[in-house]
Design an enzyme around this catalytic site. Structure first.
Site, short mmCIF file in Angstrom:
data_model
loop_
_atom_site.label_atom_id
_atom_site.label_comp_id
_atom_site.label_asym_id
_atom_site.label_seq_id
_atom_site.Cartn_x
_atom_site.Cartn_y
_atom_site.Cartn_z
N MET A 79 -5.51 -9.86 -5.79
CA MET A 79 -4.74 -11.11 -5.79
C MET A 79 -5.42 -12.20 -4.97
O MET A 79 -6.36 -11.94 -4.22
CB MET A 79 -3.33 -10.85 -5.25
CG MET A 79 -2.51 -9.89 -6.10
SD MET A 79 -0.84 -9.61 -5.46
CE MET A 79 -0.08 -11.23 -5.73
N HIS A 80 -4.93 -13.42 -5.15
CA HIS A 80 -5.21 -14.57 -4.29
C HIS A 80 -6.59 -15.21 -4.47
O HIS A 80 -6.81 -16.31 -3.98
CB HIS A 80 -5.04 -14.22 -2.80
CG HIS A 80 -3.85 -13.41 -2.46
ND1 HIS A 80 -2.56 -13.80 -2.76
CD2 HIS A 80 -3.73 -12.19 -1.86
CE1 HIS A 80 -1.71 -12.89 -2.35
NE2 HIS A 80 -2.39 -11.89 -1.81
N ASP A 235 -2.46 -6.63 -8.43
CA ASP A 235 -2.75 -5.20 -8.30
C ASP A 235 -1.56 -4.39 -7.81
O ASP A 235 -1.29 -3.29 -8.32
CB ASP A 235 -3.98 -4.96 -7.42
CG ASP A 235 -3.93 -5.69 -6.09
OD1 ASP A 235 -2.91 -6.35 -5.77
OD2 ASP A 235 -4.93 -5.62 -5.35
#
Length: 484
Positions: A79-80, A235
């Protein structure tokens, strides 16, 4: 047949799943993390495409008939990560990853704006996407100006697969631009970072189709007919779909590179003060809470590199269950920390070292330090109103019963071990691919795996850990200023 693709930090994994949810084959390809400066963490987005091609070549060679029968693909990913692409879809610069701490100052500035707390229900962490774009605007203005879309890692892969700029609600929750309660981009928060919706991917629920596989790729991989690509999930949300943690009362603890305490919730339940992540789940009208630490199995891998001994051998020195806590304490803040401190500048610490401290002592200290950090996460979720009666174990570190015994005792909560099988993020992504392609009831498809064992807390060890945990919790405030 259905594919699940997980874009991890250290590798890409692809699994091939039947309609009965049996995993027939899997393939992985390694990825490298670039660290051009201390505290920075980047990857070349084109490396994700190359790694995916390598993994698909393996599956096509080993299971050509089954790959040809694929009808749905689901995506999961770290992520991110701020992945900036130009109008032609090419990456402008390396992706700035989830464990990159360069935008700490930008995160502090955005976090001081009360609109971010009110609209997202979360702190603005340095690892989130919005502060990274603020950093790029200040330090790389030409790259910021050239950015046509900001994509998350799995969604850059989606762009390659379908030519569609899209994402799902769970991954979008980690950008600091999503109105998490309304499940929509916030024009107000985008404007606060000089962004707008034209530069963002279209939003979908994780079980929805975002497009179909490009014909050229279908031909390359030998797939016949139309192949639907699902929105998928970040995830952790995808891993939750893999183990059926999609309804209130269900939870898992993850021992991957990072560590996570994850609980599904029936409503959006933020609690900014406890540094809990309150995000959309990968299913419609479902949310979840997470406590996140940045170095779980990553801490053990660091010790393995330092001592030049494989991880299984290090753990093997400890036996099945420690008799008592280690005399050495370890803060696992090797890449900074999120829950509960939100401190990108935090760093790892050993305390209590003595002449008799050996590799077994250090290994036990690392395992316990990660367990105590996850106990911090559990306490943060409790402060947000979520009580967890039991966990499922996921992630590479969950293969160690020794570590799970330490974990169950530190958390004072039973931990179930799924039967041998692949129930991680790639499996959850494949399940979402099945839902997107075929429809069906998520409650019937996203079920719990059967359990091979349950690790219960060891009463004497839980009692001893209470004292160790209190001493461990005193470490961070004691050394915080020294880390600066």
């Amino acid at each position: 047949m259905y594919l699940g693709i997980d874009i991890g930090t250290s590798s890409i994994k692809v699994i091939l799943m039947t309609a009965e949810q049996d995993v027939l084959a899997s393939a992985t390809a390694p990825l490298e993390v670039m660290r051009p400066q201390p505290g920075w963490s980047e990857q070349d987005p084109n490396a994700w495409i190359a790694a995916l091609g390598g993994a698909m070549d393996i599956l096509k060679r080993e299971r050509p008939a089954e790959v040809a029968a694929v009808k749905g693909i689901g995506l999961s990913g770290q992520m991110h990560g701020a992945t900036l692409v130009a109008k032609d879809g090419a990456p402008i610069r390396p992706s700035i990853l989830w464990n990159d701490g360069r935008s700490a100052e930008e995160a502090r500035r955005l976090d001081a704006d009360p609109r971010f707390h009110e609209i997202t229900g979360n702190l603005v962490f340095p690892g989130f996407t919005a502060p990274k774009l603020a950093w790029v605007k200040t330090h790389e203005p030409d790259n910021f100006a050239a950015t046509a879309k900001v994509l998350l890692p799995k969604d850059f892969v989606r762009l390659y697969l379908t030519a569609d700029a899209a994402t799902d609600m769970s991954d979008a929750s980690g950008t600091s631009w999503l109105d998490v309660g309304k499940r929509a981009w916030s024009p107000e928060l985008l404007a606060a970072t000089d962004m707008d919706e034209s530069r963002m991917p279209k939003l979908y629920e994780g079980s929805q189709a975002t497009g179909t596989l490009r014909p050229a790729l279908a031909r390359l991989w030998g797939m016949a007919g139309e192949v639907v690509v699902a929105a998928g999930g970040g995830d952790n949300a995808a891993a939750a779909c893999g183990v059926g943690v999609t309804h209130p009362g269900a939870a898992f603890v993850s021992l991957g590179t990072s560590g996570v305490v994850f609980a599904a919730t029936e409503a959006f339940a933020p609690n900014v003060e406890s540094a809990v992540h309150a995000f959309c789940h990968a299913l419609p009208n479902t949310w979840h809470q997470m406590g996140v630490i940045l170095s779980a199995a990553g801490s053990l891998e660091w010790l393995s590199r330092l001592l030049k001994e494989p991880v299984p051998d290090l753990i093997g020195h400890l036996g099945n269950t420690p008799d008592y806590p280690a005399p050495v304490l370890f803060l696992p803040y090797l890449s900074g920390e999120r829950t509960p401190h939100n401190d990108a500048a935090a760093r790892g610490v050993f305390i209590g070292l003595a002449q008799e401290s050996d590799r077994a002592t250090l290994t036990q200290a690392v395992l316990e330090g990660v367990a105590f950090a996850l106990a911090d996460c559990q306490a943060a979720l409790a402060a947000a109103g979520t009580t967890i009666p039991r966990y499922l174990a996921v992630g590479g570190g969950s293969r160690s019963k020794t570590w799970l015994t330490i974990m169950a005792s530190a958390l004072n909560t039973p931990i179930g071990i799924p039967e041998e099988g692949d129930y991680g993020a790639a499996f959850g992504a494949a399940r979402l691919g099945l839902l997107a392609a075929e429809g069906g009831d998520p409650a019937e498809i996203l079920t719990h795996p059967p359990l091979a064992d349950t690790i219960d807390p060891v009463p004497a060890l839980s009692e001893a850990y209470r004292d160790s945990y209190e001493r461990w919790r005193a470490l961070y405030p004691a050394v915080r200023d020294v880390m600066r």
